[in-house]
Design a protein around this motif. Structure first.
Motif, PDB file in Angstrom:
ATOM      1  N   SER A  95       0.749  -1.175  -0.060  1.00 51.07           N
ATOM      2  CA  SER A  95      -0.006   0.104   0.030  1.00 51.07           C
ATOM      3  C   SER A  95       1.027   1.318  -0.009  1.00 51.07           C
ATOM      4  O   SER A  95       1.699   1.516   0.907  1.00 51.07           O
ATOM      5  CB  SER A  95      -1.176   0.044   1.220  1.00 51.07           C
ATOM      6  OG  SER A  95      -1.798  -1.204   1.387  1.00 51.07           O
ATOM      7  N   LEU A 150       0.586   9.228  -8.991  1.00 47.34           N
ATOM      8  CA  LEU A 150      -0.016   8.052  -9.437  1.00 47.34           C
ATOM      9  C   LEU A 150       0.264   7.813 -10.839  1.00 47.34           C
ATOM     10  O   LEU A 150       0.456   6.519 -11.257  1.00 47.34           O
ATOM     11  CB  LEU A 150      -1.637   8.451  -9.216  1.00 47.34           C
ATOM     12  CG  LEU A 150      -2.037   8.549  -7.872  1.00 47.34           C
ATOM     13  CD1 LEU A 150      -3.586   9.013  -7.940  1.00 47.34           C
ATOM     14  CD2 LEU A 150      -1.641   7.582  -6.932  1.00 47.34           C
ATOM     15  N   GLU A 175      -1.683  -0.861  -4.105  1.00 47.84           N
ATOM     16  CA  GLU A 175      -2.860  -0.044  -4.108  1.00 47.84           C
ATOM     17  C   GLU A 175      -2.325   1.557  -3.624  1.00 47.84           C
ATOM     18  O   GLU A 175      -1.388   1.368  -3.203  1.00 47.84           O
ATOM     19  CB  GLU A 175      -3.843  -0.292  -3.152  1.00 47.84           C
ATOM     20  CG  GLU A 175      -3.696  -0.400  -1.791  1.00 47.84           C
ATOM     21  CD  GLU A 175      -4.491  -0.643  -0.768  1.00 47.84           C
ATOM     22  OE1 GLU A 175      -5.579  -0.389  -1.090  1.00 47.84           O
ATOM     23  OE2 GLU A 175      -4.101  -0.751   0.716  1.00 47.84           O
ATOM     24  N   ALA A 176      -2.837   2.454  -4.160  1.00 50.96           N
ATOM     25  CA  ALA A 176      -2.559   3.972  -3.366  1.00 50.96           C
ATOM     26  C   ALA A 176      -3.505   4.419  -2.494  1.00 50.96           C
ATOM     27  O   ALA A 176      -4.753   4.342  -2.830  1.00 50.96           O
ATOM     28  CB  ALA A 176      -2.627   4.615  -4.777  1.00 50.96           C
ATOM     29  N   VAL A 211      -4.565   7.503  -0.768  1.00 50.46           N
ATOM     30  CA  VAL A 211      -4.564   9.120  -0.686  1.00 50.46           C
ATOM     31  C   VAL A 211      -5.158   9.824   0.438  1.00 50.46           C
ATOM     32  O   VAL A 211      -6.496   9.542   0.465  1.00 50.46           O
ATOM     33  CB  VAL A 211      -4.659   9.772  -2.042  1.00 50.46           C
ATOM     34  CG1 VAL A 211      -4.533  11.171  -2.070  1.00 50.46           C
ATOM     35  CG2 VAL A 211      -3.877   9.029  -3.317  1.00 50.46           C
ATOM     36  N   LEU A 239      -8.480  14.085  -9.119  1.00 45.06           N
ATOM     37  CA  LEU A 239      -8.512  12.796  -9.443  1.00 45.06           C
ATOM     38  C   LEU A 239      -9.646  12.340 -10.300  1.00 45.06           C
ATOM     39  O   LEU A 239     -10.034  11.265 -10.540  1.00 45.06           O
ATOM     40  CB  LEU A 239      -8.510  11.869  -8.285  1.00 45.06           C
ATOM     41  CG  LEU A 239      -7.153  12.121  -7.177  1.00 45.06           C
ATOM     42  CD1 LEU A 239      -7.102  10.964  -6.230  1.00 45.06           C
ATOM     43  CD2 LEU A 239      -5.796  11.996  -8.236  1.00 45.06           C
ATOM     44  N   TRP A 282      -6.317   4.361 -12.967  1.00 46.96           N
ATOM     45  CA  TRP A 282      -5.126   3.717 -12.827  1.00 46.96           C
ATOM     46  C   TRP A 282      -5.236   2.435 -12.875  1.00 46.96           C
ATOM     47  O   TRP A 282      -6.314   1.730 -12.545  1.00 46.96           O
ATOM     48  CB  TRP A 282      -4.385   4.460 -11.624  1.00 46.96           C
ATOM     49  CG  TRP A 282      -3.837   6.048 -11.936  1.00 46.96           C
ATOM     50  CD1 TRP A 282      -2.632   6.128 -12.394  1.00 46.96           C
ATOM     51  CD2 TRP A 282      -4.494   7.133 -11.506  1.00 46.96           C
ATOM     52  NE1 TRP A 282      -2.851   7.801 -12.633  1.00 46.96           N
ATOM     53  CE2 TRP A 282      -3.798   8.269 -12.033  1.00 46.96           C
ATOM     54  CE3 TRP A 282      -5.718   7.428 -10.972  1.00 46.96           C
ATOM     55  CZ2 TRP A 282      -3.998   9.489 -11.851  1.00 46.96           C
ATOM     56  CZ3 TRP A 282      -6.322   8.664 -10.737  1.00 46.96           C
ATOM     57  CH2 TRP A 282      -5.401   9.644 -11.232  1.00 46.96           C
ATOM     58  N   VAL A 296      -7.109   3.027  -6.154  1.00 42.28           N
ATOM     59  CA  VAL A 296      -6.834   4.252  -5.508  1.00 42.28           C
ATOM     60  C   VAL A 296      -7.990   4.746  -4.749  1.00 42.28           C
ATOM     61  O   VAL A 296      -9.115   4.640  -5.042  1.00 42.28           O
ATOM     62  CB  VAL A 296      -6.711   5.478  -6.503  1.00 42.28           C
ATOM     63  CG1 VAL A 296      -6.473   6.823  -5.884  1.00 42.28           C
ATOM     64  CG2 VAL A 296      -5.572   4.974  -7.661  1.00 42.28           C
ATOM     65  N   ARG A 297      -7.610   4.665  -3.367  1.00 42.69           N
ATOM     66  CA  ARG A 297      -8.658   5.026  -2.495  1.00 42.69           C
ATOM     67  C   ARG A 297      -8.059   6.541  -1.704  1.00 42.69           C
ATOM     68  O   ARG A 297      -7.092   6.569  -1.412  1.00 42.69           O
ATOM     69  CB  ARG A 297      -8.525   4.122  -1.224  1.00 42.69           C
ATOM     70  CG  ARG A 297      -9.133   2.698  -1.750  1.00 42.69           C
ATOM     71  CD  ARG A 297      -9.461   1.739  -0.479  1.00 42.69           C
ATOM     72  NE  ARG A 297      -8.226   1.296   0.058  1.00 42.69           N
ATOM     73  CZ  ARG A 297      -8.055   1.159   1.442  1.00 42.69           C
ATOM     74  NH1 ARG A 297      -8.791   1.359   2.275  1.00 42.69           N
ATOM     75  NH2 ARG A 297      -6.860   0.781   1.717  1.00 42.69           N
TER      76      ARG A 297
END
Length: 326
Positions: free
Chosen positions: A10, A26, A40-41, A43, A59, A64, A68-69
C-alpha cells in the motif's frame, strides 16, 4: 515472493496544499515494474475543510491500473495524515511518500527485494534532492541537509548514524508498525509549522525495540525543492522547528549525540559563523549560523517547557524506574 491476498504494498501519501501533484505521482506509480495488482494507493486528504475537496477534483475522471482510495483526515499534520492511511492500508507492506516525489520505475520492486532478502522491519531508499529554480542562498552541506540526507552509502547499509532515511522514500511492515506505534503527531510538518523528525523517531524507536531498518541506495526517488525553501527565513523557521522536535524526541527514544549539538561550544561556533558571515559577506555561512542559533534556542526552550510539565527524557525515566525497582 509468497502469495498475499489483496495488494502486497500500500503506497500511502498524505496531501495538504499540494493536492495538484497527486495525479503525477499516481502516473509515476503506474510505471512501476511491480505488477499493478500487487499494489494500491491510499491518498489521504489533509486539506482544511472546504466545500470543494482539491484531491477529489484532481482525481476526477482519472483511472489507474491499481486501486486508488481517497480518505479524509481532519486533524492537520503530516503524521496524522500518514497514520490515517497506514491504519486503512490493506497491504502487508506500506510505502510512504509525498505528492511531489517522483520515483524511478524500479523503486517499489527494489525496496521489496531488499526487504525480503534482508528480513528487516523497514527499508529506506535514496532521495535525490533537485533545485529546479535554483537557489536564493548558495547552499552549504548543512543547509542542503535541511532538505534531506546528502550522504548515502554505495551499497546496502543499516540505517544508523551517519545515515538516515527520509519519510518520502520508506517501506515497512505494516503489522510491526501498528504493534510498535505509528508516527508521533507532535512531530512532523503541520501546516506552516515546520516540524520534522517524525520519520527519524519512528525508525529509532523501532530499532531500539529490536527492529532494524536498511538503506537500499538503488531505490531512488527525486524530490524537488523550490526557491522559497532556500531563503534565510525558511532556514530559520526550519531550524526552530527542528530544535523543538529533537527536544521532543527525547521523550520516546535515545537520541544520537551528533543529532543534538546544542552545548556551549555549538553556540560559540554559531556566533563565530554569524559574525564571520556578515563581516566577509559570506551569506551562506551567515544563514547557516542563524539557522543553528534558532535550532539551539528552540531546543533549549522546548527542553525547559517539557521539564516544567514533568515530562522526562526516556533515558532518565528508565534510570529512575531501575532505581525504584532495586
Amino acid at each position: 515472493m509468497a502469495h498475499h491476498p489483496g495488494p502486497l504494498v500500500s503506497v500511502v501519501v498524505s496531501a495538504r496544499g499540494n493536492s495538484a501533484a497527486v495525479p503525477s505521482l499516481l502516473d509515476a506509480l503506474a510505471k512501476q515494474s511491480l505488477p499493478a495488482e500487487q499494489m494500491e494507493a491510499v491518498v489521504v486528504d489533509n486539506d482544511p475543510p472546504a466545500p470543494v475537496r482539491p484531491i477529489q477534483e484532481a482525481l476526477r475522471e482519472r483511472e489507474w491500473p491499481f486501486a486508488v482510495r481517497v480518505l479524509y483526515e481532519p486533524t492537520p499534520g503530516l503524521s496524522a495524515g500518514r497514520n490515517r492511511g497506514i491504519c486503512a492500508a490493506r497491504g502487508r507492506y506500506v510505502a510512504i511518500t509525498d505528492p511531489d516525489i517522483r520515483p524511478e520505475p524500479e523503486w517499489l520492486q527494489t525496496l521489496l527485494t531488499a526487504m525480503e532478502e534482508e528480513k528487516v522491519f523497514a527499508v529506506g531508499g535514496r532521495t535525490v534532492v533537485e533545485y529546479p529554480g535554483g537557489e536564493v542562498v548558495a547552499l552549504t552541506k548543512v543547509l542542503r541537509e535541511c532538505h534531506g540526507a546528502v550522504d548515502w552509502p554505495e551499497h546496502r547499509e543499516m540505517a544508523v548514524w551517519p545515515y538516515w532515511v527520509t519519510g518520502c522514500n520508506l517501506l515497512f511492515r505494516r503489522q510491526t508498525a501498528l504493534d510498535i506505534g505509528l508516527f508521533r503527531t507532535d512531530l512532523g510538518r503541520r501546516g506552516r509549522w515546520m516540524g520534522d523528525c517524525e520519520d527519524l523517531e519512528f525508525i529509532d524507536r523501532a530499532r531500539q525495540a529490536g527492529h532494524d531498518t536498511l538503506i537500499e541506495p538503488a531505490a531512488v526517488v527525486s524530490h524537488p525543492v523550490y526557491r522559497p525553501e532556500t531563503t534565510l527565513g525558511y532556514f530559520v523557521r526550519q531550524g526552530a522547528g527542528h530544535g523543538v522536535c529533537v527536544a521532543r524526541m527525547h521523550l520516546s527514544v535515545r537520541v544520537e549525540p551528533a543529532a543534538i549539538q546544542a552545548g556551549r561550544e555549538a553556540v560559540h561556533q554559531a556566533f563565530i559563523g554569524l559574525a564571520a558571515g556578515w563581516t566577509f559577506w559570506d551569506r551562506s555561512r551567515a544563514v547557516e549560523a542563524a539557522r543553528d542559533l534558532a535550532r539551539i534556542g528552540a531546543y533549549r526552550l522546548e527542553q525547559g517547557r517539557l521539564r516544567l510539565l514533568g515530562r522526562r527524557p526516556i533515558a532518565l525515566a528508565q534510570l529512575t524506574t531501575t532505581k525504584e525497582s532495586n
